[in-house]
Design a protein around this motif. Structure first.
Motif, PDB file in Angstrom:
ATOM      1  N   ILE A  67       0.832  -1.202   0.000  1.00 55.84           N
ATOM      2  CA  ILE A  67       0.000   0.000   0.000  1.00 55.84           C
ATOM      3  C   ILE A  67       0.872   1.260   0.000  1.00 55.84           C
ATOM      4  CG2 ILE A  67      -1.639   1.364   1.372  1.00 55.84           C
ATOM      5  CD1 ILE A  67      -2.959  -0.983   0.026  1.00 55.84           C
ATOM      6  N   GLY A  68       1.960   1.217   0.764  1.00 54.18           N
ATOM      7  CA  GLY A  68       2.826   2.389   0.898  1.00 54.18           C
ATOM      8  C   GLY A  68       3.640   2.726  -0.327  1.00 54.18           C
ATOM      9  N   GLY A  69       3.866   1.750  -1.218  1.00 50.84           N
ATOM     10  CA  GLY A  69       4.768   2.024  -2.329  1.00 50.84           C
ATOM     11  C   GLY A  69       4.344   1.586  -3.708  1.00 50.84           C
ATOM     12  N   GLN A  70       3.273   0.741  -3.823  1.00 49.30           N
ATOM     13  CA  GLN A  70       2.932   0.210  -5.141  1.00 49.30           C
ATOM     14  C   GLN A  70       1.882   1.007  -5.894  1.00 49.30           C
ATOM     15  OE1 GLN A  70       2.356  -3.895  -5.987  1.00 49.30           O
ATOM     16  NE2 GLN A  70       4.066  -4.599  -4.742  1.00 49.30           N
ATOM     17  N   ILE A  71       1.108   1.829  -5.204  1.00 53.05           N
ATOM     18  CA  ILE A  71       0.107   2.633  -5.906  1.00 53.05           C
ATOM     19  C   ILE A  71       0.744   3.891  -6.473  1.00 53.05           C
ATOM     20  CG2 ILE A  71      -2.046   3.939  -5.674  1.00 53.05           C
ATOM     21  CD1 ILE A  71      -2.908   1.951  -3.540  1.00 53.05           C
ATOM     22  N   LEU A 115      -7.167   6.646  -2.740  1.00 51.23           N
ATOM     23  CA  LEU A 115      -5.762   7.005  -2.951  1.00 51.23           C
ATOM     24  C   LEU A 115      -5.447   7.167  -4.433  1.00 51.23           C
ATOM     25  CD1 LEU A 115      -3.039   7.538  -1.629  1.00 51.23           C
ATOM     26  CD2 LEU A 115      -2.584   5.078  -1.665  1.00 51.23           C
ATOM     27  N   ALA A 116      -5.963   6.247  -5.242  1.00 51.60           N
ATOM     28  CA  ALA A 116      -5.730   6.344  -6.686  1.00 51.60           C
ATOM     29  C   ALA A 116      -6.353   7.611  -7.265  1.00 51.60           C
ATOM     30  CB  ALA A 116      -6.289   5.107  -7.389  1.00 51.60           C
ATOM     31  N   GLY A 117      -7.582   7.924  -6.837  1.00 53.11           N
ATOM     32  CA  GLY A 117      -8.255   9.118  -7.337  1.00 53.11           C
ATOM     33  C   GLY A 117      -7.522  10.390  -6.957  1.00 53.11           C
ATOM     34  N   VAL A 128       0.570   7.503 -11.046  1.00 54.68           N
ATOM     35  CA  VAL A 128       0.195   6.175 -10.549  1.00 54.68           C
ATOM     36  C   VAL A 128       1.203   5.142 -11.036  1.00 54.68           C
ATOM     37  CG1 VAL A 128      -1.585   4.376 -10.578  1.00 54.68           C
ATOM     38  CG2 VAL A 128      -2.254   6.785 -10.538  1.00 54.68           C
ATOM     39  N   ASN A 129       1.652   4.302 -10.134  1.00 62.24           N
ATOM     40  CA  ASN A 129       2.495   3.173 -10.509  1.00 62.24           C
ATOM     41  C   ASN A 129       1.577   2.116 -11.115  1.00 62.24           C
ATOM     42  OD1 ASN A 129       4.113   0.919 -10.713  1.00 62.24           O
ATOM     43  ND2 ASN A 129       4.844   0.973  -8.601  1.00 62.24           N
ATOM     44  N   LEU A 130       1.447   2.141 -12.431  1.00 62.14           N
ATOM     45  CA  LEU A 130       0.423   1.341 -13.110  1.00 62.14           C
ATOM     46  C   LEU A 130       0.581  -0.153 -12.845  1.00 62.14           C
ATOM     47  CD1 LEU A 130      -2.038   1.538 -14.909  1.00 62.14           C
ATOM     48  CD2 LEU A 130      -0.544   1.319 -16.909  1.00 62.14           C
ATOM     49  N   ALA A 131       1.818  -0.653 -12.916  1.00 62.94           N
ATOM     50  CA  ALA A 131       2.044  -2.089 -12.703  1.00 62.94           C
ATOM     51  C   ALA A 131       1.629  -2.505 -11.293  1.00 62.94           C
ATOM     52  CB  ALA A 131       3.519  -2.423 -12.947  1.00 62.94           C
ATOM     53  N   GLY A 132       2.015  -1.696 -10.310  1.00 63.85           N
ATOM     54  CA  GLY A 132       1.658  -2.004  -8.930  1.00 63.85           C
ATOM     55  C   GLY A 132       0.167  -1.902  -8.692  1.00 63.85           C
ATOM     56  N   PHE A 133      -0.462  -0.869  -9.265  1.00 62.22           N
ATOM     57  CA  PHE A 133      -1.895  -0.678  -9.090  1.00 62.22           C
ATOM     58  C   PHE A 133      -2.684  -1.826  -9.713  1.00 62.22           C
ATOM     59  CE2 PHE A 133      -5.978   1.270 -10.475  1.00 62.22           C
ATOM     60  CZ  PHE A 133      -6.474   1.591  -9.224  1.00 62.22           C
ATOM     61  N   GLY A 199       0.481   1.183   5.986  1.00 61.05           N
ATOM     62  CA  GLY A 199       1.076   1.610   4.720  1.00 61.05           C
ATOM     63  C   GLY A 199       0.788   3.068   4.419  1.00 61.05           C
ATOM     64  N   ILE A 200      -0.443   3.501   4.714  1.00 59.42           N
ATOM     65  CA  ILE A 200      -0.824   4.897   4.474  1.00 59.42           C
ATOM     66  C   ILE A 200      -0.008   5.840   5.365  1.00 59.42           C
ATOM     67  CG2 ILE A 200      -2.678   6.533   4.956  1.00 59.42           C
ATOM     68  CD1 ILE A 200      -3.010   5.321   2.273  1.00 59.42           C
ATOM     69  N   ILE A 201       0.165   5.486   6.640  1.00 60.09           N
ATOM     70  CA  ILE A 201       0.932   6.337   7.551  1.00 60.09           C
ATOM     71  C   ILE A 201       2.389   6.406   7.110  1.00 60.09           C
ATOM     72  CG2 ILE A 201       1.826   6.558   9.915  1.00 60.09           C
ATOM     73  CD1 ILE A 201      -0.841   5.462  10.911  1.00 60.09           C
ATOM     74  N   THR A 202       2.954   5.267   6.713  1.00 59.44           N
ATOM     75  CA  THR A 202       4.337   5.248   6.244  1.00 59.44           C
ATOM     76  C   THR A 202       4.491   6.098   4.982  1.00 59.44           C
ATOM     77  OG1 THR A 202       4.607   3.019   7.153  1.00 59.44           O
ATOM     78  CG2 THR A 202       6.259   3.749   5.567  1.00 59.44           C
ATOM     79  N   PHE A 203       3.512   6.028   4.095  1.00 59.10           N
ATOM     80  CA  PHE A 203       3.476   6.866   2.885  1.00 59.10           C
ATOM     81  C   PHE A 203       3.549   8.345   3.288  1.00 59.10           C
ATOM     82  CE2 PHE A 203       1.799   9.172  -0.632  1.00 59.10           C
ATOM     83  CZ  PHE A 203       1.873   8.379  -1.766  1.00 59.10           C
TER      84      PHE A 203
END
Length: 332
Positions: A67-71, A115-117, A128-133, A199-203
């Protein structure tokens, strides 16, 4: 005080609020079957779920890193703190709306869609990290089908072996087993859902320049685990009623089968570092178990309402978060 520090503090509070709401929103699904079959009283079920959610939340970190790095990349995203803040507001709003109406919507879809929006509105599609998303979306879509299939198979096997068994001792035995499967279910829920807030907090910490890696700080793990456990202790009776009785009429055997199915699917996803919707998985497992008994025993009208909620969550939360970002951008 540095405005960025203040914003990080607000984001952390919002993320913990999301985790708390997630606790009574999604954990209701985890204990609904054991309450419905009278394997556990509501009070005992909630205490058990709170405890096992806490343990599960402290056990894994793979989903949090996803969640913290792939989106999106928090190291390069402009206005990353604002992006996270509006995403959390959007996800919390949608969770509260669906909770109020007793709809077992997905907190995972709400958070990921939001998050994506927000990211797309802030930085365009290139942000957006398309592959991760896509990888995350694939896991969200595939897991309910897997849960349905596994539930169908497990229930079919149980029906074969216990077709001539005396109903009373059989039900008593499966009620006893449901105490353990309810604990397993709550543990698996904690391993996946609590990590999303981590993941959101780390982001946010990275975006605010307060953290330099995707490794999850221990205080983040502990605070998210406690927030979810506290949320679980509040309970979500509207959703318990929907999941526990409005999909199929659950018996101890079918409750056991659905618990084992969903907990196994969720824990497998956690081990692979993939966020899945515990709501989708649990509801789909119940549908698969019900279909093994009789296709007509499943209340497909209720199932259709759930699927509709599932389908609209991503686009609606994406739109809400994007709109909130545009409003926030006026003041940036």
């Amino acid at each position: 005080m540095d405005p960025a520090i203040i914003l990080v503090f607000i984001v952390v509070l919002m993320a913990l609020s999301f985790d708390f709401i997630n606790g009574f929103h999604d954990t209701a699904n985890a204990i609904a079957t054991s309450i419905s079959t009278k394997a556990l009283t509501p009070r005992i079920a909630i205490i058990l779920a709170s405890t096992m959610n806490l343990v599960g939340a402290l056990t894994f970190t793979g989903v949090a890193k996803t969640i913290g790095g792939q989106i999106a990349d928090p190291f390069v995203l402009e206005n990353g703190l604002v992006v996270v803040l509006v995403a959390l507001i959007s996800a919390i709003f949608w969770n509260l709306v669906t909770w109020y109406y007793g709809i077992p919507s997905s907190s995972s879809h709400a958070l990921i869609g939001s998050l994506a929006g927000a990211v797309v509105t802030a930085a365009g599609l290139s942000g957006v990290n398309l592959a991760g998303f896509v990888n995350i979306i694939e896991a969200l879509i595939l897991s309910p089908f897997v849960a349905f299939a596994v539930g169908y198979v497990i229930m079919s096997v149980l029906r074969f072996f216990f077709k001539n068994a005396n109903p009373q001792p059989t039900n008593r035995g499966f009620r006893l087993l449901q105490i353990f499967t309810a604990a397993f279910q709550a543990f698996s829920h904690g391993t996946n859902d609590a990590q999303k807030s981590m993941g959101i907090i780390t982001f946010a910490l990275i975006a605010g320049g307060l953290h330099t890696t995707l490794d999850i700080p221990f205080w983040v793990k502990l605070s998210c685990a406690i927030a979810m456990a506290l949320g679980t202790s509040v309970g979500g009776w509207r959703i318990i009623k929907t999941v526990g009785g409005k999909i199929i009429k659950l018996q101890p055997m079918s409750g056991f089968a659905s618990d084992v199915t969903s907990a196994t699917v969720i824990l497998t996803a956690t081990a692979l570092g993939q966020p899945v919707s515990t709501t989708h998985v649990i509801s789909s497992a119940i549908m698969g178990v019900g279909s093994a008994k009789s296709f007509y025993s499943v209340k497909w009208g209720t199932a259709q309402k759930m699927v509709t909620a599932w389908l609209i969550t991503l686009p609606i939360t994406s739109f809400i978060a994007g709109l909130l970002y545009l409003v926030a951008a006026i003041f940036i």
